[in-house]
Design a protein around this motif. Structure first.
Motif, PDB file in Angstrom:
ATOM      1  N   SER A 281       0.927  -1.043   0.284  1.00 47.49           N
ATOM      2  CA  SER A 281       0.328  -0.236   0.206  1.00 47.49           C
ATOM      3  C   SER A 281       0.674   1.293  -0.038  1.00 47.49           C
ATOM      4  O   SER A 281       1.355   1.677   0.276  1.00 47.49           O
ATOM      5  N   PRO A 282       0.338   2.155  -1.125  1.00 46.36           N
ATOM      6  CA  PRO A 282       1.562   3.766  -0.519  1.00 46.36           C
ATOM      7  C   PRO A 282       1.107   4.282   0.387  1.00 46.36           C
ATOM      8  O   PRO A 282       1.943   4.952   1.153  1.00 46.36           O
ATOM      9  N   GLN A 283      -0.172   4.266   1.221  1.00 43.07           N
ATOM     10  CA  GLN A 283      -0.821   4.473   2.200  1.00 43.07           C
ATOM     11  C   GLN A 283       0.607   4.672   3.661  1.00 43.07           C
ATOM     12  O   GLN A 283       0.403   4.723   4.409  1.00 43.07           O
ATOM     13  N   ARG A 284       1.052   3.293   3.370  1.00 42.35           N
ATOM     14  CA  ARG A 284       1.447   2.825   4.681  1.00 42.35           C
ATOM     15  C   ARG A 284       2.799   1.814   3.804  1.00 42.35           C
ATOM     16  O   ARG A 284       2.669   0.526   3.986  1.00 42.35           O
ATOM     17  N   PRO A 285       3.577   2.285   3.333  1.00 41.25           N
ATOM     18  CA  PRO A 285       4.930   0.919   2.969  1.00 41.25           C
ATOM     19  C   PRO A 285       5.507   0.634   3.926  1.00 41.25           C
ATOM     20  O   PRO A 285       5.934   0.928   4.589  1.00 41.25           O
ATOM     21  N   PRO A 286       5.794  -0.536   3.225  1.00 40.43           N
ATOM     22  CA  PRO A 286       6.681  -1.131   4.446  1.00 40.43           C
ATOM     23  C   PRO A 286       8.174  -1.062   4.362  1.00 40.43           C
ATOM     24  O   PRO A 286       9.232  -0.086   3.620  1.00 40.43           O
ATOM     25  N   ALA A 287       8.804  -0.557   5.056  1.00 42.47           N
ATOM     26  CA  ALA A 287      10.930  -0.360   5.758  1.00 42.47           C
ATOM     27  C   ALA A 287      11.383  -1.081   4.660  1.00 42.47           C
ATOM     28  O   ALA A 287      10.501  -2.585   3.969  1.00 42.47           O
ATOM     29  N   ASP A 288      12.598  -0.694   4.204  1.00 40.54           N
ATOM     30  CA  ASP A 288      13.207  -1.224   3.154  1.00 40.54           C
ATOM     31  C   ASP A 288      13.849  -2.653   4.064  1.00 40.54           C
ATOM     32  O   ASP A 288      13.989  -3.203   4.905  1.00 40.54           O
ATOM     33  N   LEU A 289      13.508  -4.619   2.628  1.00 39.40           N
ATOM     34  CA  LEU A 289      14.272  -5.040   2.917  1.00 39.40           C
ATOM     35  C   LEU A 289      15.839  -5.301   3.346  1.00 39.40           C
ATOM     36  O   LEU A 289      16.031  -4.583   2.272  1.00 39.40           O
ATOM     37  N   PRO A 290      16.629  -5.915   3.931  1.00 35.80           N
ATOM     38  CA  PRO A 290      17.737  -5.359   3.498  1.00 35.80           C
ATOM     39  C   PRO A 290      18.126  -6.018   2.533  1.00 35.80           C
ATOM     40  O   PRO A 290      19.855  -6.105   2.338  1.00 35.80           O
ATOM     41  N   PRO A 347      -3.611 -18.088  -1.992  1.00 33.55           N
ATOM     42  CA  PRO A 347      -3.708 -16.981  -0.677  1.00 33.55           C
ATOM     43  C   PRO A 347      -2.141 -16.367   0.262  1.00 33.55           C
ATOM     44  O   PRO A 347      -2.619 -16.005   0.247  1.00 33.55           O
ATOM     45  N   TYR A 348      -1.987 -18.095   0.230  1.00 30.58           N
ATOM     46  CA  TYR A 348      -0.261 -17.985   0.175  1.00 30.58           C
ATOM     47  C   TYR A 348       0.508 -16.616   0.860  1.00 30.58           C
ATOM     48  O   TYR A 348       0.828 -16.271   1.436  1.00 30.58           O
ATOM     49  N   PHE A 349       0.976 -16.598  -0.878  1.00 31.13           N
ATOM     50  CA  PHE A 349       1.185 -15.869  -1.500  1.00 31.13           C
ATOM     51  C   PHE A 349       1.156 -14.578  -0.653  1.00 31.13           C
ATOM     52  O   PHE A 349       1.800 -13.419  -0.435  1.00 31.13           O
ATOM     53  N   GLU A 350       0.282 -13.576  -0.792  1.00 30.08           N
ATOM     54  CA  GLU A 350      -0.338 -12.377  -0.634  1.00 30.08           C
ATOM     55  C   GLU A 350      -0.178 -12.532   0.849  1.00 30.08           C
ATOM     56  O   GLU A 350       0.577 -11.533   1.553  1.00 30.08           O
ATOM     57  N   ALA A 351      -0.290 -13.279   1.983  1.00 31.00           N
ATOM     58  CA  ALA A 351      -0.081 -13.098   3.769  1.00 31.00           C
ATOM     59  C   ALA A 351       1.458 -13.140   3.629  1.00 31.00           C
ATOM     60  O   ALA A 351       2.351 -13.126   4.800  1.00 31.00           O
ATOM     61  N   TRP A 352       2.705 -14.033   2.563  1.00 29.64           N
ATOM     62  CA  TRP A 352       3.948 -14.669   3.273  1.00 29.64           C
ATOM     63  C   TRP A 352       5.043 -13.672   3.520  1.00 29.64           C
ATOM     64  O   TRP A 352       5.060 -13.613   4.673  1.00 29.64           O
ATOM     65  N   ALA A 353       4.945 -12.173   2.802  1.00 32.77           N
ATOM     66  CA  ALA A 353       6.203 -10.902   2.995  1.00 32.77           C
ATOM     67  C   ALA A 353       5.629 -10.594   4.936  1.00 32.77           C
ATOM     68  O   ALA A 353       6.572 -11.053   5.323  1.00 32.77           O
ATOM     69  N   ARG A 355       4.250 -11.691   6.855  1.00 33.74           N
ATOM     70  CA  ARG A 355       3.587 -13.413   8.174  1.00 33.74           C
ATOM     71  C   ARG A 355       5.449 -13.639   8.189  1.00 33.74           C
ATOM     72  O   ARG A 355       5.991 -14.387   9.086  1.00 33.74           O
ATOM     73  N   THR A 356       6.655 -13.360   6.917  1.00 35.44           N
ATOM     74  CA  THR A 356       7.864 -13.935   7.005  1.00 35.44           C
ATOM     75  C   THR A 356       8.966 -12.414   7.431  1.00 35.44           C
ATOM     76  O   THR A 356      10.145 -12.856   8.555  1.00 35.44           O
ATOM     77  N   PHE A 357       8.740 -11.292   6.863  1.00 34.12           N
ATOM     78  CA  PHE A 357       9.396 -10.375   7.060  1.00 34.12           C
ATOM     79  C   PHE A 357       8.384  -9.386   8.121  1.00 34.12           C
ATOM     80  O   PHE A 357       7.622  -8.624   8.120  1.00 34.12           O
ATOM     81  N   GLY A 358       9.277  -8.673   9.014  1.00 34.64           N
ATOM     82  CA  GLY A 358       9.011  -7.959  10.476  1.00 34.64           C
ATOM     83  C   GLY A 358       8.491  -6.723   9.203  1.00 34.64           C
ATOM     84  O   GLY A 358       7.660  -5.964   9.505  1.00 34.64           O
ATOM     85  N   ALA A 359       9.084  -6.395   8.955  1.00 39.00           N
ATOM     86  CA  ALA A 359       9.323  -4.855   7.612  1.00 39.00           C
ATOM     87  C   ALA A 359       7.693  -4.866   7.290  1.00 39.00           C
ATOM     88  O   ALA A 359       7.578  -3.966   6.593  1.00 39.00           O
ATOM     89  N   TRP A 360       7.525  -5.958   6.746  1.00 39.38           N
ATOM     90  CA  TRP A 360       6.185  -6.029   6.209  1.00 39.38           C
ATOM     91  C   TRP A 360       4.982  -6.143   6.780  1.00 39.38           C
ATOM     92  O   TRP A 360       3.813  -6.564   6.675  1.00 39.38           O
ATOM     93  N   GLU A 361       5.267  -6.893   7.986  1.00 40.53           N
ATOM     94  CA  GLU A 361       4.297  -6.923   8.837  1.00 40.53           C
ATOM     95  C   GLU A 361       3.116  -6.134   9.098  1.00 40.53           C
ATOM     96  O   GLU A 361       3.401  -4.969   9.066  1.00 40.53           O
ATOM     97  N   GLY A 362       1.659  -6.286   8.561  1.00 37.70           N
ATOM     98  CA  GLY A 362       0.663  -5.416   8.895  1.00 37.70           C
ATOM     99  C   GLY A 362       0.248  -4.277   8.068  1.00 37.70           C
ATOM    100  O   GLY A 362      -0.118  -3.922   7.949  1.00 37.70           O
ATOM    101  N   VAL A 363       1.363  -4.683   6.610  1.00 35.37           N
ATOM    102  CA  VAL A 363       1.360  -3.759   5.786  1.00 35.37           C
ATOM    103  C   VAL A 363       0.264  -4.722   4.622  1.00 35.37           C
ATOM    104  O   VAL A 363       0.350  -5.422   3.949  1.00 35.37           O
ATOM    105  N   PRO A 364      -0.714  -3.845   3.916  1.00 34.76           N
ATOM    106  CA  PRO A 364      -1.577  -4.166   3.436  1.00 34.76           C
ATOM    107  C   PRO A 364      -0.822  -4.089   2.043  1.00 34.76           C
ATOM    108  O   PRO A 364      -0.129  -3.626   1.406  1.00 34.76           O
ATOM    109  N   VAL A 365      -1.089  -4.906   0.980  1.00 36.42           N
ATOM    110  CA  VAL A 365       0.032  -5.160  -0.165  1.00 36.42           C
ATOM    111  C   VAL A 365      -2.124  -5.714  -1.156  1.00 36.42           C
ATOM    112  O   VAL A 365      -2.861  -5.915  -0.726  1.00 36.42           O
ATOM    113  N   ARG A 366      -1.445  -5.246  -2.205  1.00 37.73           N
ATOM    114  CA  ARG A 366      -2.336  -5.963  -3.593  1.00 37.73           C
ATOM    115  C   ARG A 366      -1.401  -7.256  -4.118  1.00 37.73           C
ATOM    116  O   ARG A 366      -0.518  -6.599  -4.574  1.00 37.73           O
ATOM    117  N   ARG A 367      -2.316  -7.977  -4.928  1.00 40.59           N
ATOM    118  CA  ARG A 367      -1.804  -9.139  -4.961  1.00 40.59           C
ATOM    119  C   ARG A 367      -1.767  -8.526  -6.883  1.00 40.59           C
ATOM    120  O   ARG A 367      -3.248  -8.898  -7.386  1.00 40.59           O
TER     121      ARG A 367
END
Length: 464
Positions: A281-290, A347-353, A355-367
């Motif tokens: 989401s552009p309104q709530r972008p994630p922090a950069d992954l390392p 559906p697994y893909f949408e939640a994967w980031a 679930r896996t990366f702290g920087a993407w936790e709670g970030v709304p995403v669009r498939r």
């Protein structure tokens, strides 16, 4: 389930959203009757073969070449991958060492590194606009037991002469999570790699070949090859648009090879996989992954749950999700249907980031898009390059086992050298274990037959 040929109405991958003008090109309204060389397949292998077959020729020595593609140009595995150019510097070295020995494992790893550099050099020399980016990547382990096993393997491998391990850095429980961004990471191995837009790379090569006179015929599936050459040495290929003959035919058909060369049916088989692009989401972008890319290995060193490549716009191209369908064998094994999705994966893909990366936790995403692709798995995990056994004039460049980007270019260069000069395989620079031949095909058939029947199949020797 569809048979061993490309199906119509394939899912649309992200990489095919900006189509090249040659995507559905036919150089001539009708097929040529005879050519010096016919290449079957217009993906990375087919395009690279044309590129090297034309290289350094004069007008008097340039062969006539036609490329036949069943669907659109670069519409198969290359345009459906995860956007990585990622030589395997450690995990596969260990695996291949156990099956082929240390010398062969090192030879293959160094070949993959050379392939990556060759692509970088080609992109720079020809100014190819394909989003090539140097990145740090990692193999990441989140299970404590598997992390302990892979760390023990690392400790043992570092005591051996493995040149590519010099470019790998081990991270243990103290810093693996910080380095990768993966929550709960217990071990990680970082090394240099690249990401790119594969379709644009291939289409640049095809466009160059067409400018030099190659006849590109898309939407022209080959459905049969003559059993023998005629008295003049010409092989006949049948298509719905008529036949075409050539003295040299190269099969750059990867997972579909068995449909035209039945002797390869056991050695190279289709494996269907799924990939997705998610946009934050552009309104709530994630922090950069390392890292620019990463494979997260959940269960064992040879079982990747998911992997990602970060795009310049901040989106992620994620592939894998095998844990959702690998036990449903009909979903992927010898499944040639890339017109439908692997339903558990989407559906697994949408939640994967998240679930896996702290920087993407709670970030709304669009498939943004999700697609399937057909890989050409090799029974012994090595590509098949070289002469088709007992069929003079037929060659193969296929079976890249889901790992074509760091292998195809120099395999094609080596095979083109064989065809142009008549040199031996040993002079091509391609790893010896990649050379195709009757012995490898027989072993693949025995491998397939043994577990299924408990005895050797008597017909496998009749192929040779």
């Amino acid at each position: 389930m569809a048979g061993p040929y490309p199906v119509p109405n394939a899912t649309v991958p992200y990489w095919r959203t900006e189509l090249h003008e040659l995507d559905s090109h036919r150089s001539t309204p009708e097929l040529p009757k005879k050519q010096d060389i016919v290449i079957v397949g217009a993906g990375f292998a087919g395009a690279a073969l044309a590129h090297y077959l034309l290289k350094d020729n004069t007008s008097s020595t340039q062969p006539s070449i036609t490329i036949l593609e069943a669907r659109e140009a670069c519409s198969g595995a290359t345009a459906r991958n995860g956007g990585h150019l990622r030589p395997d510097l450690f995990v596969s070295v260990a695996s291949r060492m156990q099956t082929h020995g240390l010398e062969t494992a090192n030879e293959v790893a160094l070949f993959e590194v050379a392939n990556a550099q060759a692509i970088v050099d080609l992109v720079r020399e020809e100014n190819i606009a394909c989003d090539l980016q140097a990145v740090a990547t990692a193999d990441t382990f989140v299970d404590s037991g598997e992390a302990a096993k892979i760390t023990k393997l690392w400790d043992a491998m570092t005591k051996l002469d493995c040149p590519t391990l010099r470019d790998v850095t081990y991270h243990g429980p103290a810093d693996a999570e910080q380095v990768t961004g993966a929550k709960g990471a217990r071990a990680a191995f970082t090394f240099p790699a690249y990401t790119l837009w594969p379709y644009k790379l291939v289409m640049h090569l095809l466009a160059g070949a067409v400018r030099q006179g190659v006849n590109l015929q898309t939407r022209t599936p080959v459905h049969e090859v003559s059993e023998t050459a005629d008295e003049e040495g010409y092989w006949t290929l049948a298509t719905p648009r008529g036949t075409i003959q050539a003295k040299t035919v190269i099969f750059a058909t990867n997972g579909y090879t068995g449909g035209l060369l039945p002797e390869y049916d056991d050695a190279i088989y289709a494996a269907r996989a799924s990939v997705c692009r998610i946009v934050p989401s552009p309104q709530r972008p994630p922090a950069d992954l390392p890292l620019g890319s990463c494979a997260v290995e959940m269960q064992s060193p040879s079982s990747v749950d998911c992997y990602y490549a970060r795009r310049p716009d901040g989106s992620l191209v994620i592939g894998g999700a095998r844990s959702t369908y690998v036990h449903e064998r009909e979903e992927w094994y010898r499944n040639y249907d890339d017109s439908t999705l692997i339903e558990p994966a989407a559906p697994y893909f949408e939640a994967w980031a998240g679930r896996t990366f702290g920087a993407w936790e709670g970030v709304p995403v669009r498939r943004d898009s999700v697609w399937t692709g057909i890989m050409g798995y090799s029974a012994d995990k090595s590509p098949h390059i070289g002469h088709v056994p007992s069929k003079p004039g037929l060659y193969i460049c296929a079976g890249f086992h889901g790992h074509g980007m760091p292998n195809v270019l120099l395999c094609a260069k080596g095979l083109a050298k064989m065809i142009k000069t008549g040199c031996a395989f040993a002079e091509t620079g391609v790893p010896a274990c990649y050379e195709t031949g009757a012995v490898r095909l027989r072993r693949a058939s025995e491998q397939v037959a043994g577990p299924a029947s408990g005895r050797a199949r008597t017909d496998i020797y009749l192929k040779y």
